[in-house]
Design a protein around this motif. Structure first.
Motif, short mmCIF file in Angstrom:
data_model
loop_
_atom_site.label_atom_id
_atom_site.label_comp_id
_atom_site.label_asym_id
_atom_site.label_seq_id
_atom_site.Cartn_x
_atom_site.Cartn_y
_atom_site.Cartn_z
N ASP A 74 -23.13 -59.09 -39.89
CA ASP A 74 -22.31 -58.06 -39.80
C ASP A 74 -20.44 -58.88 -39.20
O ASP A 74 -20.33 -59.03 -38.67
CB ASP A 74 -22.07 -56.94 -38.66
N ALA A 76 -18.23 -57.32 -39.03
CA ALA A 76 -17.52 -57.10 -38.00
C ALA A 76 -17.87 -58.10 -36.83
O ALA A 76 -16.80 -58.14 -36.48
CB ALA A 76 -17.93 -55.99 -37.46
N THR A 156 -21.03 -45.23 -39.99
CA THR A 156 -19.94 -45.99 -40.23
C THR A 156 -18.82 -45.03 -41.29
O THR A 156 -18.22 -44.61 -41.71
CB THR A 156 -19.87 -47.49 -40.51
N ALA A 181 -21.71 -53.78 -47.24
CA ALA A 181 -22.17 -52.99 -46.98
C ALA A 181 -21.58 -51.16 -45.63
O ALA A 181 -22.18 -50.87 -46.66
CB ALA A 181 -22.91 -53.78 -45.29
N LYS A 207 -19.33 -58.09 -58.98
CA LYS A 207 -19.77 -57.47 -58.67
C LYS A 207 -19.12 -56.03 -58.24
O LYS A 207 -19.67 -55.02 -58.59
CB LYS A 207 -19.02 -58.02 -56.98
N GLN A 274 -9.23 -60.55 -41.12
CA GLN A 274 -10.05 -61.48 -39.96
C GLN A 274 -10.41 -62.98 -40.64
O GLN A 274 -11.30 -63.28 -40.01
CB GLN A 274 -11.41 -60.13 -39.49
N PRO A 277 -6.41 -64.02 -46.14
CA PRO A 277 -6.63 -63.62 -47.74
C PRO A 277 -7.67 -64.44 -48.72
O PRO A 277 -7.93 -66.09 -48.70
CB PRO A 277 -5.50 -63.59 -47.95
N THR A 306 -16.42 -46.05 -35.02
CA THR A 306 -18.48 -45.56 -35.09
C THR A 306 -18.51 -45.60 -33.83
O THR A 306 -19.16 -44.30 -33.64
CB THR A 306 -19.05 -47.13 -35.71
N1 LIG Z 1 -14.37 -50.07 -37.25
C1 LIG Z 1 -15.10 -49.66 -37.10
O1 LIG Z 1 -16.04 -48.82 -36.04
C2 LIG Z 1 -16.37 -50.55 -38.23
C3 LIG Z 1 -17.83 -50.85 -38.08
C4 LIG Z 1 -18.61 -51.36 -38.93
C5 LIG Z 1 -17.78 -51.93 -39.80
N2 LIG Z 1 -16.10 -52.45 -39.76
C6 LIG Z 1 -15.02 -52.67 -40.73
O2 LIG Z 1 -15.76 -53.23 -42.04
C7 LIG Z 1 -14.95 -53.75 -42.49
C8 LIG Z 1 -17.21 -53.87 -43.51
O3 LIG Z 1 -17.47 -54.42 -43.02
P1 LIG Z 1 -18.74 -54.37 -44.07
O4 LIG Z 1 -20.22 -55.02 -42.91
O5 LIG Z 1 -18.90 -53.80 -44.73
O6 LIG Z 1 -18.16 -55.86 -44.44
P2 LIG Z 1 -19.14 -56.92 -45.66
O7 LIG Z 1 -18.35 -56.10 -46.92
O8 LIG Z 1 -20.00 -56.82 -46.07
O9 LIG Z 1 -18.22 -57.92 -45.86
C9 LIG Z 1 -18.40 -58.86 -46.86
C10 LIG Z 1 -17.27 -58.85 -47.91
O10 LIG Z 1 -15.66 -59.31 -47.76
C11 LIG Z 1 -15.32 -58.94 -48.34
N3 LIG Z 1 -14.14 -60.31 -48.04
C12 LIG Z 1 -14.04 -61.45 -47.61
N4 LIG Z 1 -13.03 -61.52 -47.68
C13 LIG Z 1 -11.93 -60.01 -47.85
C14 LIG Z 1 -10.36 -60.32 -47.67
N5 LIG Z 1 -9.73 -61.32 -47.25
N6 LIG Z 1 -10.56 -59.34 -48.80
C15 LIG Z 1 -10.65 -58.45 -48.78
N7 LIG Z 1 -12.33 -58.27 -48.70
C16 LIG Z 1 -12.34 -59.37 -47.93
C17 LIG Z 1 -16.10 -60.09 -49.51
O11 LIG Z 1 -16.32 -59.66 -50.63
P3 LIG Z 1 -15.37 -59.61 -51.61
O12 LIG Z 1 -16.36 -60.33 -52.70
O13 LIG Z 1 -15.92 -58.10 -52.53
O14 LIG Z 1 -14.11 -60.45 -51.36
C18 LIG Z 1 -17.89 -59.92 -48.44
O15 LIG Z 1 -18.58 -60.06 -49.08
C19 LIG Z 1 -15.41 -55.24 -41.79
O16 LIG Z 1 -13.74 -55.42 -41.69
C20 LIG Z 1 -16.11 -54.76 -40.42
O17 LIG Z 1 -15.26 -55.47 -39.32
C21 LIG Z 1 -15.98 -51.52 -39.00
#
Ligand SMILES: NC(=O)c1ccc[n+]([C@@H]2O[C@H](COP(=O)([O-])OP(=O)(O)OC[C@H]3O[C@@H](n4cnc5c(N)ncnc54)[C@H](OP(=O)(O)O)[C@@H]3O)[C@@H](O)[C@H]2O)c1
Length: 377
Positions: A74, A76, A156, A181, A207, A274, A277, A306
């Motif tokens: 994850d 996160a 989420t 995800a 992608k 996190q 960039p 969430t």
């Molecule tokens: N608020 C909540 O309760 C909650 C719950 C769950 C997740 N989240 C957050 O939601 C976000 C997405 O979660 P996820 O599990 O779906 O992650 P994810 O998209 O699977 O995370 C990995 C992807 O993030 C992209 N990435 C990495 N660095 C980046 C950057 N600097 N700028 C833009 N894209 C970047 C990359 O794809 P690219 O090749 O497209 O760059 C990578 O494949 C995370 O920040 C996570 O912490 C929040």
């Protein structure tokens, strides 16, 4: 993890007495775990983690021993490794990395669970988990037809769109991190809930093609290919109604400029902050939103956690389960073989090497790089 993480029994957590419970012969004395070895600065490296054998503690009354088959990596989790400058609990060195996992009950002292039951838990990257029965969820394929749906961030994406953004039929929706995800689900749910147009961004041409070709986005762009504001404006010349933000940074700044009056932004993730960039910002490109637009256009920018929507989980899963059963929603999954490869795969995930949810198959069976992961080969 500290304060807010689910608790696992550790081998040292109960002092041996004559009444110390013992493990059934079918449960090995030890299992592999992935523990934090160093607090990373910036992007983690595989050396920030340690894969080691640990004793499997016996289940105390009301506890259950689970053999994990799959666990989710994850993005996160990076937030809990430290160094992101936010008021969040930080994993201590030696802690097992937490996260959603799926497995089978191998011993139980709780009448609610029997050996062989399929369950999910949040105890993360470990081969054997000992959990209080209350911390387990039984996998019910009459609700979610694929067990791996229990590892997906369904709530989420659903709560962000339905409860936070209050998505309306006909809305134009923009999703960043759309090949990830959360983003991949958010885009599909927006479409299924009646959005007029769904636009996504991701970090490579492959992608982008995946978003429009496989996940049903109407349009997509590579956020690394030129100024985001220009790319988004070209695809949404009349503006957007909803922005599902997984990144912050330049994509949030661009979206705030293009949200129409009374537009809504769901602030879900901080990928740009996190992980650092993933692109050089174009000259003059904004990376902080101009909140003057929020005032002028009466925008709603609302943060999502969430956990705040736990009371709507059943509703979300019923609806998503129907879409999954009808083949209308796709679980986008990549499976990595072997718990020992989890640290490397986690770093690769943060670097953008994968699409969709990344699952680690603990027993090291061969990878399934695309599509639904078969659990019963
Ligand atoms: N608020 C909540 O309760 C909650 C719950 C769950 C997740 N989240 C957050 O939601 C976000 C997405 O979660 P996820 O599990 O779906 O992650 P994810 O998209 O699977 O995370 C990995 C992807 O993030 C992209 N990435 C990495 N660095 C980046 C950057 N600097 N700028 C833009 N894209 C970047 C990359 O794809 P690219 O090749 O497209 O760059 C990578 O494949 C995370 O920040 C996570 O912490 C929040």
């Amino acid at each position: 993890m500290s304060a807010s993480s689910p608790t696992a029994s550790s081998p040292t957590s109960s002092s041996p007495t004559s009444s110390t419970p013992t493990l059934p012969a079918s449960v090995p004395a030890s299992g592999r775990q992935v523990r934090l070895a160093a607090h990373p600065a910036g992007l983690p490296t595989p050396e920030d983690f340690r894969v080691e054998l640990a004793a499997v503690p016996a289940a105390r009354p009301g506890q259950v021993v689970v053999r994990t088959r799959l666990f989710a990596l994850d993005a996160a989790a990076r937030l809990f490794l430290g160094g992101v400058g936010l008021p969040l609990p930080r994993l201590a060195l030696g802690d097992v990395v937490p996260g959603a996992a799926l497995g089978e009950v191998v011993a139980s002292t709780d009448p609610g669970f029997a050996v062989g039951d399929e369950v999910c838990h949040q105890l993360g990257w470990r081969e054997f988990a000992v959990a209080d029965a209350a911390a387990l969820r039984r996998v019910d394929t009459t609700v979610l037809p694929s067990p791996t749906a229990y590892l997906a961030p369904l709530l989420t994406a659903w709560a962000g769109l339905v409860a936070v953004a209050e998505l309306r039929p006909g809305d134009t929706v923009f999703v960043s991190g759309a090949a990830g995800a959360v983003g991949g689900l958010a885009g599909q749910i927006a479409r299924l809930r009646g959005a007029g147009r769904v636009i996504g961004s991701a970090g490579s041409p492959a992608k982008v093609a995946h978003l429009t070709g496989t996940l049903g986005f109407d349009a997509a762009f590579d956020y690394r290919d030129g100024p985001v504001l220009e790319r988004l404006r070209a695809l949404a010349p009349d503006g957007i109604d909803v922005y599902f933000d997984t990144t912050g940074g330049a994509q949030l700044a661009a979206a705030v400029r293009l949200l129409r009056p009374h537009g809504r932004a769901v602030l879900c993730g901080l990928l740009d902050r996190q992980n650092g960039p993933r692109r050089a910002h174009a000259s003059g490109e904004e990376t902080t939103p101009d909140l003057g637009y929020a005032v002028t256009n009466r925008l709603t920018l609302r943060g999502l956690r969430t956990a705040d929507f736990a009371d709507r989980r059943a509703e979300a899963e019923q609806e998503i389960g129907r879409w999954l059963a009808a083949g209308r929603l796709r679980l986008d999954e990549t499976v990595v073989a072997g718990i020992e490869n989890a640290p490397r795969a986690f770093v690769d995930l943060l670097r953008g090497e994968f699409t969709g949810r990344v699952l680690v198959r603990v027993d090291g069976q061969p990878d399934h790089k695309t599509g639904l992961a078969p659990l019963d080969e």
